[in-house]
Write an enzyme that holds these catalytic residues in place. Structure first.
Site, PDB file in Angstrom:
ATOM      1  N   LYS A  86       5.789  16.328  -8.142  1.00 31.34           N
ATOM      2  CA  LYS A  86       7.236  16.034  -9.088  1.00 31.34           C
ATOM      3  C   LYS A  86       8.460  15.724  -8.090  1.00 31.34           C
ATOM      4  O   LYS A  86       9.036  16.477  -7.464  1.00 31.34           O
ATOM      5  CB  LYS A  86       7.823  17.158  -9.977  1.00 31.34           C
ATOM      6  CG  LYS A  86       8.539  16.785 -10.925  1.00 31.34           C
ATOM      7  CD  LYS A  86       9.597  17.580 -11.412  1.00 31.34           C
ATOM      8  CE  LYS A  86      10.858  17.737 -10.642  1.00 31.34           C
ATOM      9  NZ  LYS A  86      11.662  16.567 -10.592  1.00 31.34           N
ATOM     10  N   GLY A 100      14.256  21.856  -1.605  1.00 31.94           N
ATOM     11  CA  GLY A 100      15.450  21.792  -2.456  1.00 31.94           C
ATOM     12  C   GLY A 100      16.173  22.964  -2.100  1.00 31.94           C
ATOM     13  O   GLY A 100      16.469  23.252  -1.047  1.00 31.94           O
ATOM     14  N   THR A 158      18.657  26.100  -2.349  1.00 33.70           N
ATOM     15  CA  THR A 158      18.352  27.623  -2.273  1.00 33.70           C
ATOM     16  C   THR A 158      18.393  28.355  -3.451  1.00 33.70           C
ATOM     17  O   THR A 158      17.441  29.068  -3.972  1.00 33.70           O
ATOM     18  CB  THR A 158      19.434  28.365  -1.224  1.00 33.70           C
ATOM     19  OG1 THR A 158      19.357  27.747   0.037  1.00 33.70           O
ATOM     20  CG2 THR A 158      19.148  29.815  -1.055  1.00 33.70           C
ATOM     21  N   THR A 180      17.801  26.735  -6.455  1.00 38.92           N
ATOM     22  CA  THR A 180      16.202  26.456  -7.266  1.00 38.92           C
ATOM     23  C   THR A 180      15.116  27.474  -6.583  1.00 38.92           C
ATOM     24  O   THR A 180      14.363  27.668  -7.465  1.00 38.92           O
ATOM     25  CB  THR A 180      16.122  25.069  -7.143  1.00 38.92           C
ATOM     26  OG1 THR A 180      17.483  24.377  -7.233  1.00 38.92           O
ATOM     27  CG2 THR A 180      15.012  24.316  -7.760  1.00 38.92           C
ATOM     28  N   GLU A 234      11.094  25.106   1.730  1.00 33.40           N
ATOM     29  CA  GLU A 234      12.311  24.524   2.628  1.00 33.40           C
ATOM     30  C   GLU A 234      13.619  24.366   1.712  1.00 33.40           C
ATOM     31  O   GLU A 234      13.606  23.536   1.065  1.00 33.40           O
ATOM     32  CB  GLU A 234      11.633  23.286   2.868  1.00 33.40           C
ATOM     33  CG  GLU A 234      10.369  23.115   3.596  1.00 33.40           C
ATOM     34  CD  GLU A 234      10.333  23.648   5.025  1.00 33.40           C
ATOM     35  OE1 GLU A 234      11.451  23.828   5.645  1.00 33.40           O
ATOM     36  OE2 GLU A 234       8.944  24.035   5.571  1.00 33.40           O
ATOM     37  N   CYS A 251      19.351  17.934   4.848  1.00 34.56           N
ATOM     38  CA  CYS A 251      19.373  19.545   5.027  1.00 34.56           C
ATOM     39  C   CYS A 251      19.525  19.879   6.489  1.00 34.56           C
ATOM     40  O   CYS A 251      20.213  21.207   6.847  1.00 34.56           O
ATOM     41  CB  CYS A 251      18.063  20.086   4.447  1.00 34.56           C
ATOM     42  SG  CYS A 251      16.638  19.388   5.486  1.00 34.56           S
ATOM     43  N   GLU A 298      26.916  25.456   1.167  1.00 39.35           N
ATOM     44  CA  GLU A 298      26.106  23.987   1.505  1.00 39.35           C
ATOM     45  C   GLU A 298      27.063  23.140   0.765  1.00 39.35           C
ATOM     46  O   GLU A 298      27.153  23.075  -0.533  1.00 39.35           O
ATOM     47  CB  GLU A 298      24.723  23.947   1.251  1.00 39.35           C
ATOM     48  CG  GLU A 298      24.231  22.676   1.762  1.00 39.35           C
ATOM     49  CD  GLU A 298      22.662  22.672   1.468  1.00 39.35           C
ATOM     50  OE1 GLU A 298      22.388  23.139   0.356  1.00 39.35           O
ATOM     51  OE2 GLU A 298      22.006  22.121   2.215  1.00 39.35           O
TER      52      GLU A 298
HETATM   53  P1  NDP Z   1      17.260  21.079  -6.038  1.00 37.88           P
HETATM   54  O1  NDP Z   1      16.691  22.231  -5.804  1.00 37.88           O
HETATM   55  O2  NDP Z   1      18.185  20.426  -7.072  1.00 37.88           O
HETATM   56  O3  NDP Z   1      15.837  20.060  -6.570  1.00 37.88           O
HETATM   57  C1  NDP Z   1      14.801  19.912  -5.904  1.00 37.88           C
HETATM   58  C2  NDP Z   1      13.623  19.617  -6.604  1.00 37.88           C
HETATM   59  O4  NDP Z   1      13.323  20.518  -7.627  1.00 37.88           O
HETATM   60  C3  NDP Z   1      13.821  18.403  -7.457  1.00 37.88           C
HETATM   61  O5  NDP Z   1      12.680  17.617  -7.645  1.00 37.88           O
HETATM   62  C4  NDP Z   1      14.326  19.011  -8.865  1.00 37.88           C
HETATM   63  O6  NDP Z   1      14.264  18.330  -9.811  1.00 37.88           O
HETATM   64  C5  NDP Z   1      13.228  20.173  -8.896  1.00 37.88           C
HETATM   65  N1  NDP Z   1      13.787  21.237  -9.632  1.00 37.88           N
HETATM   66  C6  NDP Z   1      15.034  21.649  -9.942  1.00 37.88           C
HETATM   67  N2  NDP Z   1      15.256  22.820 -10.613  1.00 37.88           N
HETATM   68  C7  NDP Z   1      13.725  23.349 -10.509  1.00 37.88           C
HETATM   69  C8  NDP Z   1      13.265  24.339 -11.074  1.00 37.88           C
HETATM   70  N3  NDP Z   1      13.923  25.383 -11.699  1.00 37.88           N
HETATM   71  N4  NDP Z   1      12.133  24.388 -10.891  1.00 37.88           N
HETATM   72  C9  NDP Z   1      11.259  23.615 -10.273  1.00 37.88           C
HETATM   73  N5  NDP Z   1      11.790  22.440  -9.776  1.00 37.88           N
HETATM   74  C10 NDP Z   1      13.023  22.501 -10.009  1.00 37.88           C
HETATM   75  O7  NDP Z   1      17.710  20.166  -4.827  1.00 37.88           O
HETATM   76  P2  NDP Z   1      18.284  18.681  -4.683  1.00 37.88           P
HETATM   77  O8  NDP Z   1      17.296  17.701  -5.208  1.00 37.88           O
HETATM   78  O9  NDP Z   1      19.672  18.690  -5.097  1.00 37.88           O
HETATM   79  O10 NDP Z   1      18.422  18.673  -2.948  1.00 37.88           O
HETATM   80  C11 NDP Z   1      19.263  19.083  -2.232  1.00 37.88           C
HETATM   81  C12 NDP Z   1      18.945  20.350  -1.634  1.00 37.88           C
HETATM   82  O11 NDP Z   1      17.618  20.053  -0.805  1.00 37.88           O
HETATM   83  C13 NDP Z   1      19.935  20.822  -0.487  1.00 37.88           C
HETATM   84  O12 NDP Z   1      20.197  22.180  -0.742  1.00 37.88           O
HETATM   85  C14 NDP Z   1      19.285  20.467   0.672  1.00 37.88           C
HETATM   86  O13 NDP Z   1      19.722  21.592   1.849  1.00 37.88           O
HETATM   87  C15 NDP Z   1      17.747  20.800   0.254  1.00 37.88           C
HETATM   88  N6  NDP Z   1      16.836  20.285   1.312  1.00 37.88           N
HETATM   89  C16 NDP Z   1      16.228  21.096   1.991  1.00 37.88           C
HETATM   90  C17 NDP Z   1      15.307  20.637   3.268  1.00 37.88           C
HETATM   91  C18 NDP Z   1      14.433  21.210   4.299  1.00 37.88           C
HETATM   92  O14 NDP Z   1      13.611  20.904   4.640  1.00 37.88           O
HETATM   93  N7  NDP Z   1      14.880  22.769   4.166  1.00 37.88           N
HETATM   94  C19 NDP Z   1      15.049  19.094   3.203  1.00 37.88           C
HETATM   95  C20 NDP Z   1      15.804  18.346   2.353  1.00 37.88           C
HETATM   96  C21 NDP Z   1      16.865  18.976   1.496  1.00 37.88           C
HETATM   97  P3  NDP Z   1      15.477  17.279 -10.446  1.00 37.88           P
HETATM   98  O15 NDP Z   1      16.255  16.705  -9.159  1.00 37.88           O
HETATM   99  O16 NDP Z   1      14.453  16.175 -11.175  1.00 37.88           O
HETATM  100  O17 NDP Z   1      16.260  18.108 -11.425  1.00 37.88           O
END
Ligand code: NDP
Length: 481
Positions: A173, A226, A228, A230, A248, A282, A385
């Site tokens: 997804k 994504g 923290t 989430t 991650e 990130c 962040e």
């Molecule tokens: P989110 O946590 O909002 O979303 C990440 C993914 O999870 C998206 O596909 C999102 O869908 C989906 N999602 C959202 N809510 C849920 C849920 N309750 N259950 C399951 N899936 C869910 O992150 P962002 O997309 O805003 O990305 C930015 C974040 O990602 C930053 O905090 C960044 O630091 C982190 N990140 C970490 C990395 C690492 O390697 N540690 C690398 C890159 C980013 P949708 O967008 O469709 O809502």
């Protein structure tokens, strides 16, 4: 208008509900695609397709799986220009960055894991009575893969490649904000001859499709990248079902510059670590700590370079900083610039809308890179962040103080240290609470190394054999001789 459909069992299909979401170009604010707004029913269909494909895919030889994934890598490479342009269009990142980082890395992800599976080995533990224990590593079944919008194809393929190479089938997804390259990848996977059901892609929102995948009883493994917050929800849903989970998550990474560093290199390296991909990586070093002996000079040079960054049209090859992902995110990041002023900080440059944008970009989400000083390490701006082109700069007087400031965060993803003193570099690297420490560099990535975060930045490690371990289950076989 483009239509982005789900990819289930090798076919493109609309969501069962018929509902769609608008995909917006961050550079202009215009709707560029209509995407499937999937829910549990679509996830169920994708999981069933993956489960049907699994028995045959797990029996497919490693050599054959490798060949198919190498073919997919070749196809990604053959469509390099189109994918780079789509990534820039969907995310707002400079097309030059997509060409330099995102698409090459997607190719490498497939080649790396396609070849890694040809070189695996497992342990054998012989016992004194002659009995033998040996370890089998076997795929789990249907892997649930959830990825964010900041490095869409890069992070999606970082999950799909090891999952599928090790013999799992997957349901991925991608972020609803950046579905275009995932959709193109589905077409290429079909063209490469990956059997139907091995790779399935379901589009939609986290609250719908994401949660349905995380809580699906037939998905024994979730790899999530994504935020923290989430990540907590993913853990809460997956925990009671005893899923294998890799998280991650976010970062608030320190970038430490010692007085004995090569100053020009440290300044040059701190520009991308602060502002690459609009600061939406990130691993960005959003908290810069500079030894007081060189603080003024560092700041002078750093500000000079920051002000010269070209902010604007992501599709222009000369652009350094493109558009932020969405209007909501622009508001959030701008809010932190305002908060910094309230917390007593000084905004030394940027933080507003760039002047002189052409008419075409009027509706886009742009922010001039901001450098902020004078903040307390305990304040919200230095603790939370921001995930945008905003960095703080703070002086320190000793290595101990630098380490204490760097570690004074709930995050622990990565850190950079700039110094010519190798002994100090090793000591500081060992003391930092982060999953990755770079010395005199930033974002130098070797796909073999363990990658992940400490503290609130994540759980588990991916990368190299850590990924192959995560996507397989160890089974001990004990033979009495
Ligand atoms: P989110 O946590 O909002 O979303 C990440 C993914 O999870 C998206 O596909 C999102 O869908 C989906 N999602 C959202 N809510 C849920 C849920 N309750 N259950 C399951 N899936 C869910 O992150 P962002 O997309 O805003 O990305 C930015 C974040 O990602 C930053 O905090 C960044 O630091 C982190 N990140 C970490 C990395 C690492 O390697 N540690 C690398 C890159 C980013 P949708 O967008 O469709 O809502």
């Amino acid at each position: 208008m483009r239509r982005v459909l789900n990819f289930i069992g090798g076919e493109f299909c609309p969501p069962a509900s018929g509902k769609t979401l608008a995909d917006v170009d961050p550079a202009t604010g215009e709707v560029i695609a209509e995407i499937a707004d999937s829910d549990r029913e679509d996830v169920d269909a994708a999981v069933s397709a993956a489960a049907r494909a699994f028995p045959s895919w797990r029996r497919t030889s490693a050599e054959e799986r490798s060949k198919l994934l190498m073919r997919l890598a070749d196809l990604v490479e053959e469509n390099f220009d189109e994918l780079a342009s789509l990534e820039s269009l969907d995310n707002g990142k400079p097309v030059s960055l997509a060409r330099r980082i995102d698409v090459p890395r997607a190719v490498r992800n497939f080649r790396f894991f396609a070849t890694a599976i040809l070189h695996t080995e497992t342990k054998c533990h012989p016992m004194d009575d002659g009995s033998l224990n040996y370890t089998l590593r076997q795929p789990l079944g249907v892997a649930g893969l959830i990825s964010p919008w900041n490095l869409p194809l890069y992070l999606l393929t970082w999950k799909i490649a090891p999952a599928v190479a090790s013999g799992n089938c997957c349901v991925a997804k991608p972020s609803e904000l950046t579905p275009l390259t995932a959709n193109r990848l589905a077409e290429l996977a079909r063209e490469a001859g990956i059997p139907p059901g091995v790779i399935n892609i379901v589009h939609g929102r986290g609250a719908g499709a994401g949660r349905a995948l995380t809580s699906h009883p037939e998905v024994p493994l979730i790899s999530f990248t994504g935020g923290t917050q989430t990540g907590k929800d993913v853990m809460a849903l997956a925990g009671p079902l005893f899923k294998k989970v890799s998280l991650e998550l976010g970062g608030k990474n320190p970038n430490i510059v010692f007085g004995d560093a090569d100053l020009e290199e440290a300044v040059a390296g701190s520009i991308p670590s602060s502002f690459a991909n609009q600061g939406e990586i990130c691993l960005c070093g959003s908290r810069i700590f500079v030894e007081r002996t060189i603080y003024d000079e560092f700041l002078r040079r750093f500000l000079d370079r920051t002000k010269r960054l070209k902010v604007g049209d992501p599709q222009d090859p000369a652009t350094d900083v493109g558009a932020l992902i969405s209007e909501a995110h622009l508001e959030k990041v701008s809010g932190y610039v305002a908060l910094a002023r309230q917390e007593g900080g000084e905004v030394l440059c940027g933080g507003g809308r760039p002047a002189g944008l052409p008419d075409r970009l009027r509706g886009g989400y742009y922010l001039e890179p901001a450098v902020i000083s004078g903040l307390a390490c305990s304040g919200r701006v230095m603790q939370e962040e921001i995930f945008g082109p905003v960095v703080t700069v703070t002086p320190f007087d000793s290595p101990e103080e630098a380490v204490a400031q760097a570690n004074g965060s709930r995050y622990g993803l990565s850190a950079s240290v700039w110094t010519r003193d190798l002994g100090k570099a090793h000591r500081v690297a060992a003391a930092l609470e982060s999953g990755t420490v770079w010395v005199n560099t930033w974002l130098t990535r070797d796909l073999r190394v363990p990658f992940g975060g400490m503290k609130d930045s994540g759980v588990g490690r991916e990368g190299g054999f850590d990924s192959l371990d995560f996507f397989t289950e160890a089974k001990n076989v004990c033979v009495k001789l």
